[in-house]
Each structure stands twice: as C-alpha cells, then as structure tokens.
Design an enzyme around this catalytic site. Structure first.
Site, PDB file in Angstrom:
ATOM      1  N   GLU A 300       0.884  -1.305   0.112  1.00 40.39           N
ATOM      2  CA  GLU A 300      -0.009   0.024   0.107  1.00 40.39           C
ATOM      3  C   GLU A 300       0.755   1.348  -0.142  1.00 40.39           C
ATOM      4  O   GLU A 300       0.780   2.018   0.990  1.00 40.39           O
ATOM      5  CB  GLU A 300      -0.773   0.048   1.165  1.00 40.39           C
ATOM      6  CG  GLU A 300      -1.848  -1.113   1.440  1.00 40.39           C
ATOM      7  CD  GLU A 300      -2.538  -1.067   2.847  1.00 40.39           C
ATOM      8  OE1 GLU A 300      -2.338  -0.504   3.787  1.00 40.39           O
ATOM      9  OE2 GLU A 300      -3.367  -1.926   2.814  1.00 40.39           O
ATOM     10  N   PRO A 301       1.709   1.384  -0.893  1.00 40.49           N
ATOM     11  CA  PRO A 301       2.413   2.764  -1.086  1.00 40.49           C
ATOM     12  C   PRO A 301       1.507   3.878  -1.486  1.00 40.49           C
ATOM     13  O   PRO A 301       0.924   3.632  -2.268  1.00 40.49           O
ATOM     14  CB  PRO A 301       3.696   2.197  -1.879  1.00 40.49           C
ATOM     15  CG  PRO A 301       2.899   1.337  -2.979  1.00 40.49           C
ATOM     16  CD  PRO A 301       2.036   0.519  -2.262  1.00 40.49           C
ATOM     17  N   GLY A 302       2.040   4.934  -0.776  1.00 44.10           N
ATOM     18  CA  GLY A 302       1.280   6.328  -1.111  1.00 44.10           C
ATOM     19  C   GLY A 302       2.398   7.164  -1.458  1.00 44.10           C
ATOM     20  O   GLY A 302       2.706   7.577  -2.838  1.00 44.10           O
ATOM     21  N   TYR A 343       3.166  18.939  11.137  1.00 43.24           N
ATOM     22  CA  TYR A 343       4.505  18.095  11.364  1.00 43.24           C
ATOM     23  C   TYR A 343       5.687  18.734  11.629  1.00 43.24           C
ATOM     24  O   TYR A 343       6.781  18.035  11.890  1.00 43.24           O
ATOM     25  CB  TYR A 343       4.902  16.929  10.559  1.00 43.24           C
ATOM     26  CG  TYR A 343       3.424  15.920   9.789  1.00 43.24           C
ATOM     27  CD1 TYR A 343       2.561  15.522  10.693  1.00 43.24           C
ATOM     28  CD2 TYR A 343       3.236  16.378   8.581  1.00 43.24           C
ATOM     29  CE1 TYR A 343       1.787  14.680  10.323  1.00 43.24           C
ATOM     30  CE2 TYR A 343       2.013  15.569   7.971  1.00 43.24           C
ATOM     31  CZ  TYR A 343       1.164  14.839   8.993  1.00 43.24           C
ATOM     32  OH  TYR A 343       0.110  14.229   8.312  1.00 43.24           O
ATOM     33  N   CYS A 372      -3.855  33.900   8.739  1.00 44.30           N
ATOM     34  CA  CYS A 372      -3.440  34.760  10.104  1.00 44.30           C
ATOM     35  C   CYS A 372      -3.104  33.659  11.149  1.00 44.30           C
ATOM     36  O   CYS A 372      -4.231  33.347  12.054  1.00 44.30           O
ATOM     37  CB  CYS A 372      -4.800  35.407  10.378  1.00 44.30           C
ATOM     38  SG  CYS A 372      -4.885  36.795   9.145  1.00 44.30           S
TER      39      CYS A 372
HETATM   40  C1  LIG Z   1      -1.482   6.130   5.011  1.00 43.57           C
HETATM   41  C2  LIG Z   1      -1.710   4.375   4.916  1.00 43.57           C
HETATM   42  C3  LIG Z   1      -0.591   3.962   3.749  1.00 43.57           C
HETATM   43  C4  LIG Z   1       0.175   4.586   2.975  1.00 43.57           C
HETATM   44  O1  LIG Z   1       1.339   5.556   3.678  1.00 43.57           O
HETATM   45  P1  LIG Z   1       2.416   6.071   2.798  1.00 43.57           P
HETATM   46  O2  LIG Z   1       3.305   6.379   4.025  1.00 43.57           O
HETATM   47  O3  LIG Z   1       1.856   7.178   2.118  1.00 43.57           O
HETATM   48  O4  LIG Z   1       3.239   5.117   2.010  1.00 43.57           O
HETATM   49  C5  LIG Z   1      -0.763   2.786   3.586  1.00 43.57           C
HETATM   50  N1  LIG Z   1      -1.911   1.861   4.283  1.00 43.57           N
HETATM   51  C6  LIG Z   1      -2.539   2.431   5.314  1.00 43.57           C
HETATM   52  C7  LIG Z   1      -3.437   1.401   6.106  1.00 43.57           C
HETATM   53  C8  LIG Z   1      -2.539   3.813   5.754  1.00 43.57           C
HETATM   54  O5  LIG Z   1      -3.193   4.449   6.477  1.00 43.57           O
END
Ligand SMILES: *Cc1c(COP(=O)(O)O)cnc(C)c1O
Length: 443
Positions: A300-302, A343, A372
């Site tokens: 699950e890369p984002g 962050y 502001c």
């Molecule tokens: C946010 C999230 C991701 C993606 O994380 P990245 O750091 O963007 O790769 C994958 N799986 C789950 C369950 C998440 O909450």
C-alpha cells in the site's frame, strides 16, 4: 541549496533545471525549473499560482520500479489513495492495473469513479468504518476489509448478513514495532489507535471464523509513514509471518499478507540510495520473512509513489523585514500545504528561475503564507537566493499529503492541479472560486 533537482541520479527527477530559449518565457535568462519538458514559468502564466504540478512520467516510473522490486513474489500494489486522491492521478494509476488502498467510503467512490473494475483490487483500511461505508464496499465486491477492532468485526459481519454477503477480511495487527518517524505518523506501537495487538489476534481470528458472513483471508499490518530505514518493515513482517503460521495451524486460510505502506522519501538530502535500489532493499526486507509461506503480498505505498512527483508552485507577494528577521510572504499557505505547520515537515524550496544573479547572493528567510496564524509557514530560517516580489518558488516533494490536506481556512480557494506529461499539460482540477466556497451555505 542542499540538493539541486538538476543533479539527476540514475532515477530521473520529476523537476529539473533546463536552459530555456531567451524571450520565449518571462524571466527566462538563465535556467528554468521544468516539470518534464514544461517550464514552471509557463505553467504559472497559464494557470496562476498557487498551483500543484505533477509529473505523469515520474508517477509511472516510480510505480513501475516499486512493482518490479516485488517481481519474485505474487503481489498486488494497492496505491494508498489518501496520499493524493485526485481523479486524474487515480485514473493514471488505475491505467497501470494497480489496486487501491482506501480509508473511507469517499475514497472508494473516487476509485469507482475512475474505474468500476478496480473494486476487486481494493483493500479498505481505517479504524472507523461506518456500516454505510461497509455496505458500499460489499456491494462493490472489494478484495479485502482490513478490520481494526473486535467491534468492527461484528459490525462487518452484521452488514454482510443484511446483504447476504460474505466479507473477505484480514485483521490489521499492531506488531508493536517502533519506527523512527514523526510521532503523528507512527502507527505500529501498542499505544497507537491502529490495529489489534498481535498477541490477541489469534483469539479474534478464531471468533471471526465462527461467522458465516466473514471469510478470513489474510493478515495486514501498517507501521507508519515516512520510514526511511527498511529494518522496521522486516521486523514487523517477521511477526506477521509467525502469526500466519500459527493461524494456518489453527485451520485458517491465509491467502494474503498486506504489508501496508510507509516507505519514506528524501525530503531533506538524507542521501538515500537511488529509488530503484531503495525500493529493492525495501522489497527484500518485506519478502525475506515470507519465504516459503506462499502468500499473495499486498502493498500500500502512497508517499513513495507520488511525493517526489509533485511540487507546489507559488509567487512571492512581498518581502518584509521585522527587525533583523526577513520574510518572504508568498501566495501559498498552510491551507494549501499543511505539512510544515502540522508536522514541522521540511520541504525543499527552490527558485524557479536560476541565473548568475540569484546564484551569487543568498539570505536566510522565513517563507510564510497570508493565513492569520503564526504557524502558517512553509519554511523557517531557510537559506535561499535573494528573491524579489513576483518571483516564483517551487516547494518540492509536495505530491503526497499536499492537496489532500488542503483546506479553505481563511476562505482561501484551494489551488488548481496540473498533470504534466512530456510537453503536454492537463488541468486535472480547476482552481476553486470563492463562490464555490459558500455554495453549500445559507443565511
Ligand atoms: C496512510 C496509509 C498508507 C500509505 O502510507 P504512505 O506512507 O503514504 O506509503 C498505507 N496503508 C494504510 C493503512 C495507511 O493508513
């Protein structure tokens, strides 16, 4: 500048400086930062600022490299929609036959909007799924529900029962593995709200398998985000692999292991290896504990796919000096890019036009927006070439957790988004108007 986007390593960056023919674009002496072949000056002229810009080719290359790194094992890359959920980006990723990781019914609707058939590659994560969301996901026949508590398990079973369906599920286990990242985006410790403690998982799987409306299909884990050391991923996976063996002994079918996302990117010249090499180190860490288990791996890369493929383009509105402190007031703010305020995140900021004048003289400034709030800054005490009012700046690595966290605070319309591919550019989200902002209101 600690890192020049022009220093193209083996893996080409989405943004790089190029010579642009004099006179063709405004302020065009010297080199101009380009996204693929398109100068950011041209994008600013055409679409205005602040503007999110993404490189199509960069997203494709990064996704391919990520996918290739797992070539030795049956796997599906389920892009994490929350990193950047614009339909234009989702369409691009769906076109690569990827799956998706969603954390809300809204994100699921976005995926279905770009490709109905993608549903069978969707995993649904999140600690607070509502029954309505579960219903939508069941009807769409998604691949997997990642369940995060016993209460949610029974809500899912009940919802599936009313639809005469069986919900394919994994428990998201909390492996109690520390990961060196910002406390707000670390998720894999016992004290975090995510997942079920791995020690309780076996008992919960036993209960789940008692329901006719649940089908145990796998185990999932996600230890946090912006993790640049691959060791914690391996450590978490070892615990998951052990659990998989126990569960199989207990008679469960564990077809899937979902390794989550979380691979970090190089915001600040950490001298990470080249991306292809980096994802292959990550892949080895994740795959090694799974050897011999014969599971289908979900990823699950984002951030690591879209982060470096995007930038936020902004113009300098004003220079100002309070005593000895220098500020650049720009037209992008915390409502457009929240990460620095939320962050304390570092984003590289570079001038769009580089010439001998800008290269020679530098100064330390705070780059701040018009909102502001004292917390409204994009960079503090940053060494930058001396810039004037009207000059353009690019805030790099803004492709992930940028536009998705944008808000309308201070009644600021959100930026437009452009997807660049080679020489062509496509507006994938028009700039909001102020009228858009109060359309839902009455008085
Ligand atoms: C946010 C999230 C991701 C993606 O994380 P990245 O750091 O963007 O790769 C994958 N799986 C789950 C369950 C998440 O909450």
């Amino acid at each position: 500048m600690s890192r020049s986007p022009a220093n193209s390593a083996a893996f080409p960056p989405a943004f790089s400086y190029r010579e642009v023919r004099k006179g063709l674009f405004r302020r065009s002496s010297g080199t101009v930062l380009c996204c693929d072949e398109v100068p950011l000056t041209q994008l600013a002229d055409r679409f205005g600022t602040p503007l999110y810009i993404y490189s199509n080719s960069s997203i494709v290359r990064r996704m391919r490299a990520f996918d290739d790194a797992f070539g030795k094992i049956g796997h599906t890359v389920c892009y994490s929609v929350k990193a950047n959920s614009s339909l234009g980006i989702l369409r691009l990723i769906a076109g690569m036959r990827c799956g998706f990781d969603v954390v809300s019914g809204g994100e699921l609707e976005r995926v279905l909007q770009v490709d109905r058939r993608a549903a069978r590659k969707v995993v649904f994560s999140g600690v607070g799924k509502t029954k309505a969301e579960m219903r939508t996901a069941l009807k769409a026949k998604i691949l997997l529900f990642n369940v995060e508590s016993e209460s949610e398990l029974w809500a899912l079973a009940e919802t599936a029962a009313t639809l005469k369906e069986t919900a394919p599920m994994a428990l998201r286990v909390n492996p109690d593995v520390p990961a060196d990242t910002h406390p707000y985006i670390s998720t894999g410790l016992r004290k975090h709200k995510f997942g079920v403690p791995i020690a309780e998982a076996r008992e919960l799987y036993a209960r789940a398998s008692g329901s006719r409306h649940l089908r145990v299909a796998g185990i999932s884990v996600h230890i946090g985000s912006q993790i640049t050391d691959v060791a914690p991923f391996g450590a978490a996976m070892e615990r998951v692999a052990d659990l998989a063996r126990f569960l199989r002994e207990d008679g469960h079918r564990i077809d899937y292991v979902d390794a989550g996302g979380g691979l970090g990117i190089d915001y600040q010249n950490l001298s990470l290896p080249d991306y292809s090499e980096y994802v292959s180190l990550y892949a080895q860490a994740v795959m090694r504990p799974l050897r011999g288990l014969k599971v289908h791996l979900l990823l699950e890369p984002g951030r690591s796919i879209v982060g470096p493929a995007g930038a936020l383009l902004t113009s300098v509105l004003y220079r100002k000096t309070n005593d000895s402190k220098k500020f650049l007031v720009v037209d992008a703010a915390m409502n457009d890019l929240l990460r620095p305020s939320l962050y304390g995140a570092y984003h590289e900021i570079v001038p769009v036009v580089m010439n001998s004048r800008s290269a020679a003289r530098r100064e330390s400034v705070d780059v701040v927006g018009p909102v502001c709030e004292t917390g409204d800054f994009l960079a503090r005490d940053r060494e930058l070439p001396i810039l004037g009012e009207g000059d353009l700046l690019a805030i790099l690595d803004a492709g992930a957790y940028g536009m998705v966290q944008a808000s309308n605070y201070n009644t600021r319309p959100r930026p437009a988004e452009v997807l660049v591919n080679g020489r062509s550019m496509k507006l994938i989200r028009r700039r909001e108007s102020v009228a858009d902002l109060f359309r839902q209101e009455s008085f």
